[in-house]
Design an enzyme around this catalytic site. Structure first.
Site, PDB file in Angstrom:
ATOM      1  N   LEU A 151      43.363  81.273  30.881  1.00 10.11           N
ATOM      2  CA  LEU A 151      43.456  80.618  32.183  1.00 10.11           C
ATOM      3  C   LEU A 151      44.712  79.778  32.327  1.00 10.11           C
ATOM      4  O   LEU A 151      45.028  79.329  33.436  1.00 10.11           O
ATOM      5  CB  LEU A 151      42.235  79.722  32.438  1.00 10.11           C
ATOM      6  CG  LEU A 151      40.977  80.383  33.016  1.00 10.11           C
ATOM      7  CD1 LEU A 151      40.351  81.350  32.018  1.00 10.11           C
ATOM      8  CD2 LEU A 151      39.948  79.316  33.420  1.00 10.11           C
ATOM      9  N   ALA A 152      45.423  79.502  31.233  1.00  9.67           N
ATOM     10  CA  ALA A 152      46.606  78.641  31.304  1.00  9.67           C
ATOM     11  C   ALA A 152      47.643  79.256  32.238  1.00  9.67           C
ATOM     12  O   ALA A 152      47.997  80.426  32.101  1.00  9.67           O
ATOM     13  CB  ALA A 152      47.197  78.463  29.909  1.00  9.67           C
ATOM     14  N   ALA A 153      48.131  78.455  33.178  1.00  5.97           N
ATOM     15  CA  ALA A 153      49.065  78.992  34.173  1.00  5.97           C
ATOM     16  C   ALA A 153      49.714  77.873  34.959  1.00  5.97           C
ATOM     17  O   ALA A 153      49.216  76.746  34.992  1.00  5.97           O
ATOM     18  CB  ALA A 153      48.325  79.923  35.143  1.00  5.97           C
ATOM     19  N   GLN A 154      50.830  78.193  35.583  1.00  2.00           N
ATOM     20  CA  GLN A 154      51.364  77.376  36.681  1.00  2.00           C
ATOM     21  C   GLN A 154      50.738  77.986  37.934  1.00  2.00           C
ATOM     22  O   GLN A 154      51.061  79.100  38.321  1.00  2.00           O
ATOM     23  CB  GLN A 154      52.884  77.453  36.729  1.00  2.00           C
ATOM     24  CG  GLN A 154      53.549  76.377  37.610  1.00  2.00           C
ATOM     25  CD  GLN A 154      53.150  76.445  39.080  1.00  2.00           C
ATOM     26  OE1 GLN A 154      52.222  75.734  39.524  1.00  2.00           O
ATOM     27  NE2 GLN A 154      53.826  77.270  39.847  1.00  2.00           N
ATOM     28  N   SER A 174      45.182  86.267  39.863  1.00  6.29           N
ATOM     29  CA  SER A 174      44.999  85.664  41.189  1.00  6.29           C
ATOM     30  C   SER A 174      44.847  86.743  42.245  1.00  6.29           C
ATOM     31  O   SER A 174      45.353  87.865  42.093  1.00  6.29           O
ATOM     32  CB  SER A 174      46.223  84.785  41.526  1.00  6.29           C
ATOM     33  OG  SER A 174      46.189  84.375  42.877  1.00  6.29           O
ATOM     34  N   PHE A 217      41.492  72.600  36.139  1.00 12.80           N
ATOM     35  CA  PHE A 217      40.299  72.552  36.988  1.00 12.80           C
ATOM     36  C   PHE A 217      39.306  73.654  36.621  1.00 12.80           C
ATOM     37  O   PHE A 217      38.159  73.384  36.242  1.00 12.80           O
ATOM     38  CB  PHE A 217      40.736  72.665  38.457  1.00 12.80           C
ATOM     39  CG  PHE A 217      39.619  72.867  39.437  1.00 12.80           C
ATOM     40  CD1 PHE A 217      38.578  71.959  39.512  1.00 12.80           C
ATOM     41  CD2 PHE A 217      39.619  73.956  40.290  1.00 12.80           C
ATOM     42  CE1 PHE A 217      37.536  72.140  40.420  1.00 12.80           C
ATOM     43  CE2 PHE A 217      38.598  74.147  41.205  1.00 12.80           C
ATOM     44  CZ  PHE A 217      37.559  73.237  41.268  1.00 12.80           C
ATOM     45  N   ALA A 249      48.339  68.821  28.249  1.00 16.98           N
ATOM     46  CA  ALA A 249      47.546  67.703  28.771  1.00 16.98           C
ATOM     47  C   ALA A 249      47.051  68.033  30.172  1.00 16.98           C
ATOM     48  O   ALA A 249      47.616  68.891  30.859  1.00 16.98           O
ATOM     49  CB  ALA A 249      48.403  66.436  28.789  1.00 16.98           C
ATOM     50  N   LYS A 294      52.138  86.426  39.092  1.00 17.71           N
ATOM     51  CA  LYS A 294      50.789  86.897  38.799  1.00 17.71           C
ATOM     52  C   LYS A 294      50.725  88.426  38.837  1.00 17.71           C
ATOM     53  O   LYS A 294      49.979  89.046  38.073  1.00 17.71           O
ATOM     54  CB  LYS A 294      49.789  86.277  39.778  1.00 17.71           C
ATOM     55  CG  LYS A 294      49.502  84.806  39.504  1.00 17.71           C
ATOM     56  CD  LYS A 294      48.937  84.617  38.112  1.00 17.71           C
ATOM     57  CE  LYS A 294      48.452  83.205  37.864  1.00 17.71           C
ATOM     58  NZ  LYS A 294      47.836  83.048  36.522  1.00 17.71           N
ATOM     59  N   TYR A 327      55.268  82.373  42.594  1.00 20.45           N
ATOM     60  CA  TYR A 327      53.927  82.324  42.011  1.00 20.45           C
ATOM     61  C   TYR A 327      53.229  83.675  42.128  1.00 20.45           C
ATOM     62  O   TYR A 327      52.735  84.234  41.142  1.00 20.45           O
ATOM     63  CB  TYR A 327      53.064  81.253  42.671  1.00 20.45           C
ATOM     64  CG  TYR A 327      51.612  81.361  42.269  1.00 20.45           C
ATOM     65  CD1 TYR A 327      51.201  80.963  41.004  1.00 20.45           C
ATOM     66  CD2 TYR A 327      50.662  81.904  43.134  1.00 20.45           C
ATOM     67  CE1 TYR A 327      49.871  81.095  40.598  1.00 20.45           C
ATOM     68  CE2 TYR A 327      49.337  82.037  42.745  1.00 20.45           C
ATOM     69  CZ  TYR A 327      48.948  81.632  41.484  1.00 20.45           C
ATOM     70  OH  TYR A 327      47.635  81.778  41.093  1.00 20.45           O
TER      71      TYR A 327
END
Length: 368
Positions: A91-94, A136, A24, A46, A165, A161
């Site tokens: 920015l790639a993250a869970q 975050s 997003f 993806a 971070k 999470y």
């Protein structure tokens, strides 16, 4: 106050490596960088949902997109070496709290080891001048004391999470001090981390996020169930922190030693709202069909109050939020209504970026 925030001309022809470009935030940043004339190299898995902003706004049109995992260190190294980027946004993250309870190990792997991999790969890419690691607002040790957190506050996290971070912040600080040390004359590369509040905007379809849950319920005619109606969050349109990231990367380029720190990007504290209050605002903007009920069952822990003190970013970067919450919600509702009526969503996203960028220019012109 320092000099004004981002300079659009800075980005023309810059080679930018962006991890998580199919997500997003990453999709919005990809579109903005395209508008600014940057050469964007995206590196990501993806798109994480169906539907998604990346496909709906045809984000891949105009960038170099590489399908890859930040956990694949050798592939990541090759991608950076082959494209010689000047700026890196990670920015790639869970990015979901509730999913971190289902997959804690995967969350730590992506968010912590993935961050370490970015640094390891950048160390072999001498072209890189600016690195912005996006973490975050949940990286702070939240004591539920109803105060806004500053960059100097203690890191922590109850859930996987949030703690991942916080760990990513520690990894960033360690690599900066170990391998990007200005005192030793070893580098001209600036390294900073960015901590943003809860972002909203068109094209978010992630599970267990308020706005996507609301929009799915409305568009699909399903019942909406809300878990934490009294939770207060620093809501902001996605373009707000992205303008901060762009500003920060530019400052790192100009003066890496001065700006290689952590930075908060959030709304003014007056814009923080509870979930229930935000829903009332949304109902007023959307109109008929937006209803909900509260789920009083027991759920995994999530912080009840989050707020960021962005004084440092305002004073030292010249950054500040431009859209109030009502403007952010209006832009978000506009996007989902456009999706509902099958409009050109790439065009709309670009128009919203230009509109937001116009507020940046106006605010700069109005400063003494």
């Amino acid at each position: 106050m320092e000099s004004v925030d981002m300079n659009p001309d800075f980005w023309r022809t810059k080679r930018v490596f962006l991890t998580g470009h199919t997500g997003f935030k990453g999709s919005w940043l990809s579109l903005w960088l395209q508008n600014l004339g940057a050469e964007v190299i995206g590196y990501s898995l993806a798109p994480p949902t169906q539907p998604n902003l990346y496909d709906l706004a045809d984000v891949k049109n105009g960038i170099k997109s590489i399908r890859g995992d930040v956990l694949d260190l050798e592939h990541l190294r090759r991608a950076l070496r082959d494209h010689s980027p000047e700026v890196v946004f990670h920015l790639a993250a869970q990015s979901l709290v509730r999913r971190s309870y289902d997959d804690p190990t995967g969350t730590y792997a992506t968010n912590v080891l993935g961050t370490a991999h970015i640094f390891d790969a950048v160390r072999a890419a001498p072209s890189v001048r600016s690195i912005v690691i996006v973490t975050s607002d949940k990286c702070y040790e939240n004591r539920e004391d109803h105060r806004a957190y500053r960059e100097s506050d203690r890191l922590g996290g109850v859930d996987p999470y949030s703690s991942s971070k916080a760990a990513a912040e520690i990894v960033t600080a360690a690599f900066r001090k170990s391998f990007f040390t200005f005192a030793k004359g070893e580098t001209e590369t600036g390294v900073a981390s960015a901590r943003a509040g809860n972002v909203i905007g068109g094209g978010d379809w992630a599970a267990d996020r308020l706005i996507p849950d609301v929009m799915r319920a409305v568009l699909e005619g399903k019942d909406l169930v809300i878990r934490h109606p009294h939770a207060i969050r620093p809501w902001q349109h996605v373009l707000e922190p992205l303008s901060g990231y762009l500003t920060l990367a530019e400052k790192l380029w100009q003066d890496p030693e001065r700006f290689s720190e952590s930075w908060n990007f959030g709304p003014n504290e007056s814009q923080n709202l509870s979930v229930s209050a935000l829903l009332e605002c949304l109902r007023e903007l959307w109109g008929q069909g937006l209803t909900w009920q509260f789920d009083d069952r027991t759920h995994p822990h999530e912080a009840q109050y989050l707020s960021l003190d962005c004084t440092k970013s305002k004073l030292k970067l010249g950054w500040e939020p431009r859209w109030n919450l009502n403007s952010a919600l209006e832009a978000t509702v506009q996007w989902y209504k456009a999706h509902q009526s099958h409009q050109d969503l790439r065009l709309l996203a670009q128009e919203q970026i230009r509109s937001y960028q116009g507020t940046l220019i106006l605010s700069q012109l109005s400063r003494p």
